[in-house]
Motif scaffolding. Sequence first.
Motif, PDB file in Angstrom:
ATOM      1  N   LEU A 253       3.546   9.445  -9.961  1.00 32.17           N
ATOM      2  CA  LEU A 253       2.960   9.410 -11.298  1.00 32.17           C
ATOM      3  C   LEU A 253       2.125  10.649 -11.587  1.00 32.17           C
ATOM      4  O   LEU A 253       2.247  11.267 -12.656  1.00 32.17           O
ATOM      5  N   VAL A 254       1.273  11.013 -10.626  1.00 29.82           N
ATOM      6  CA  VAL A 254       0.429  12.192 -10.822  1.00 29.82           C
ATOM      7  C   VAL A 254       1.296  13.443 -10.937  1.00 29.82           C
ATOM      8  O   VAL A 254       1.010  14.340 -11.744  1.00 29.82           O
ATOM      9  N   ALA A 255       2.344  13.518 -10.121  1.00 35.88           N
ATOM     10  CA  ALA A 255       3.244  14.666 -10.215  1.00 35.88           C
ATOM     11  C   ALA A 255       3.903  14.726 -11.590  1.00 35.88           C
ATOM     12  O   ALA A 255       4.045  15.802 -12.189  1.00 35.88           O
ATOM     13  N   ALA A 256       4.275  13.558 -12.137  1.00 31.34           N
ATOM     14  CA  ALA A 256       4.890  13.518 -13.473  1.00 31.34           C
ATOM     15  C   ALA A 256       3.892  13.933 -14.548  1.00 31.34           C
ATOM     16  O   ALA A 256       4.231  14.662 -15.493  1.00 31.34           O
ATOM     17  N   LEU A 257       2.635  13.457 -14.399  1.00 32.88           N
ATOM     18  CA  LEU A 257       1.589  13.843 -15.354  1.00 32.88           C
ATOM     19  C   LEU A 257       1.339  15.351 -15.314  1.00 32.88           C
ATOM     20  O   LEU A 257       1.164  15.992 -16.347  1.00 32.88           O
TER      21      LEU A 257
ATOM     22  N   TYR B 127       0.838  -1.199   0.000  1.00 31.22           N
ATOM     23  CA  TYR B 127       0.000   0.000   0.000  1.00 31.22           C
ATOM     24  C   TYR B 127       0.873   1.251   0.000  1.00 31.22           C
ATOM     25  O   TYR B 127       0.587   2.237  -0.687  1.00 31.22           O
ATOM     26  N   GLY B 128       1.944   1.215   0.772  1.00 31.63           N
ATOM     27  CA  GLY B 128       2.850   2.352   0.804  1.00 31.63           C
ATOM     28  C   GLY B 128       3.497   2.606  -0.545  1.00 31.63           C
ATOM     29  O   GLY B 128       3.606   3.755  -0.990  1.00 31.63           O
ATOM     30  N   ARG B 129       3.896   1.514  -1.217  1.00 32.04           N
ATOM     31  CA  ARG B 129       4.517   1.672  -2.521  1.00 32.04           C
ATOM     32  C   ARG B 129       3.507   2.178  -3.557  1.00 32.04           C
ATOM     33  O   ARG B 129       3.821   3.025  -4.393  1.00 32.04           O
ATOM     34  N   VAL B 130       2.257   1.655  -3.491  1.00 28.91           N
ATOM     35  CA  VAL B 130       1.210   2.131  -4.406  1.00 28.91           C
ATOM     36  C   VAL B 130       0.971   3.618  -4.188  1.00 28.91           C
ATOM     37  O   VAL B 130       0.846   4.394  -5.145  1.00 28.91           O
ATOM     38  N   PHE B 131       0.925   4.013  -2.923  1.00 29.24           N
ATOM     39  CA  PHE B 131       0.700   5.429  -2.601  1.00 29.24           C
ATOM     40  C   PHE B 131       1.813   6.286  -3.199  1.00 29.24           C
ATOM     41  O   PHE B 131       1.567   7.288  -3.885  1.00 29.24           O
ATOM     42  N   PHE B 132       3.048   5.872  -2.942  1.00 28.99           N
ATOM     43  CA  PHE B 132       4.189   6.662  -3.399  1.00 28.99           C
ATOM     44  C   PHE B 132       4.288   6.680  -4.926  1.00 28.99           C
ATOM     45  O   PHE B 132       4.593   7.707  -5.534  1.00 28.99           O
ATOM     46  N   THR B 133       3.992   5.527  -5.528  1.00 34.99           N
ATOM     47  CA  THR B 133       4.043   5.457  -6.990  1.00 34.99           C
ATOM     48  C   THR B 133       2.967   6.351  -7.614  1.00 34.99           C
ATOM     49  O   THR B 133       3.225   7.069  -8.602  1.00 34.99           O
ATOM     50  N   ALA B 134       1.745   6.282  -7.051  1.00 35.87           N
ATOM     51  CA  ALA B 134       0.664   7.124  -7.562  1.00 35.87           C
ATOM     52  C   ALA B 134       0.995   8.599  -7.386  1.00 35.87           C
ATOM     53  O   ALA B 134       0.743   9.429  -8.277  1.00 35.87           O
TER      54      ALA B 134
END
Length: 666
Positions: free
Chosen positions: A274-278, A264-271
């Motif tokens: 990702l949103v910041a990159a978008l 869950y922590g990795r999903v949170f950080f990845t999301a």
Amino acid sequence: MPGNGWQVMASFRRDGSVMQQKLKPGTVGRIAGYARPYVRELVLFLTLNSLAALIVVANPLLLKAIIDQGIVAGRQGLVVWLAAAVAGLALVEAVLSLAQRWYSARIGEGLIYDLRSQVFAHVQRQPVAFFMRAQTGSLVSRLNNDVIGAQRALTTTLSAVVSNVISLILVLVTMMILSWQVTLIALLLLPIFVLPAKWVGKRLQRVSREQMVLDAEMGSLMTERFNVAGAMLAKLYGRPAEEEENFSSRAARVRDVGVVAAMYGRVFFTALTLVAALATAMVYGVGGYLVVDGTLQLGTLVALATLLTRMYGPLTALSNVHVDVMTALVSFDRVFEVLDLKPLIRDRKDARPLAEHPASPGSKPAPSLLKAPSIQFDHVRFAYPSAEEVSLASLESIARTDTAPGREVLHDVDFTAAPGSLVALVGPSGAGKSTITHLVSRLYDVSDGAVRIGGVDVRDVTLESLRAEIGVVSQDAHLFHDSIRENMRYARPDATDEEILAALDAAQIGALVTAMPEGLDTVVGDRGYRLSGGEKQRLAIARLLLKAPSVVVLDEATAHLDSESEAAVQRALRTALAGRTSLVIAHRLSTIREADQILVIDGGRVAERGRHEELLLQGGLYAELYRTQFSHQRDGASGNGVPGDEVLGDGVSGDGERRTEPLGAE
């Protein structure tokens, strides 16, 4: 963005259920009181946070100037100077970071010290009844987890709120000035960033709660099995295969939940990344079009992209700041809950040291500390306090159901122990003997009547002076996990090694200690388990002799000794008790035959009183107890055949029934 991603994730992992809790009125005001000694440091700390927030905006603006006014304009000198300014700003930021950390640690650790010291001192003043009810783990948690949680209110949470608010305002204002179009597009993407974070955050909260519960269960199992008593019980009665399977099962659940939490922590950080990159791609796409169109400068686009990465973090953190603030406030409230529990036994406002206190009207003057005082029970009645009076529900492992007042266990107990005399208390188990001795040292206060030392009501003297004059050796002597020397010095911190050895010799254990390889430096182990029962008991008696009190209470002090050790200790006690007023609980006749007065306690009352021979002639409860136990001893059912070692009143009343009374009563 990734730089503060974990901080944002930690914010979302906070347990949102704290928002349902209600704080007591005045909590915020009390917190301000604890912050008052650190006002100067707090002001400097928040000022440093504000300066750090300014640097957040200054760096992108310098990059803009380098590109637009230096590189594009072909001004090499300006590029060098602005690049030097960026480097200098980075150095300032590093210094500010170190200064922020120093002040944060200074305030945080100082507050932790203040709260821990106050809570520890306050808990130490609680009565014995408090410790009989409170769970040790819960108390330790208040001194560790809750105190640290409270500290976050003045460091982590406060600084995060201040720096995030200032950074967000400066970033938004700067971005709006540079390009309101790009700024609005960036803000429109915010829900795409925050909503998934909240969704993952709720699941992180649930997993975190489950993880804490499972960790606590596994820790409790290890604590129970790894202390000396638990390990011994497991070896004698336990089944190793089942113990291993039980622990492995709990450890496996901890492992599985840990994997889920990590994912869950990795999903949170990845999301989050990702949103910041978008969002960055969107800014470069829209901004690049405007640059090509000539509406926007290239340096401005780079500055906007840089500022964007510093906008979503503070926005997301502030969206969940109410949970952070409430978590810190609840931690403070839990600490205050302990501090607000007034000790049931405490000094009166006009209490004075025993040696300086005038005697009660009609009694003899209070003795000097060099003479043994009298002990008087004046028509004493006593009932154990209720749970609400001595404890907190949140400190007990199970819900309390005994809300009714405690029943009376002592009824009109009236006797006087003359100065320097030995008074023995005998009777069936649960009759109230230990309860009587607890009232002498004021572990409890009487419900009615009075207990007087040297004619002075024990409630009118300071607890420190009262307990300085009373020495107690209980049936289960407790030793700290420390050396013999330090366990002895607990009675007299200024005692020399020679005085300690003299006390050990008097307790018939000096030769054993000196024969040990490390002598007085020998560590006795957890609760003294490296020593035998008799050795522990003799060390406890030596500690009493070192203290040299004027009043002595022995609660079956020779219960764990064999006949040879008991005879040796009895000789030591006979010398040590000479000239001191002594109150002795004993089942063995060898302990009480020479008593100046024997009190037979039955059902919380003094049923009989007199000397050994007198009570035998009366043919009452004392004679019945004596005949019952003596006949058993002749049949080999009790005792060991040594004259003078008969057992009296070992948990059986005259009619053969076993008696009981509340926890803490003898």
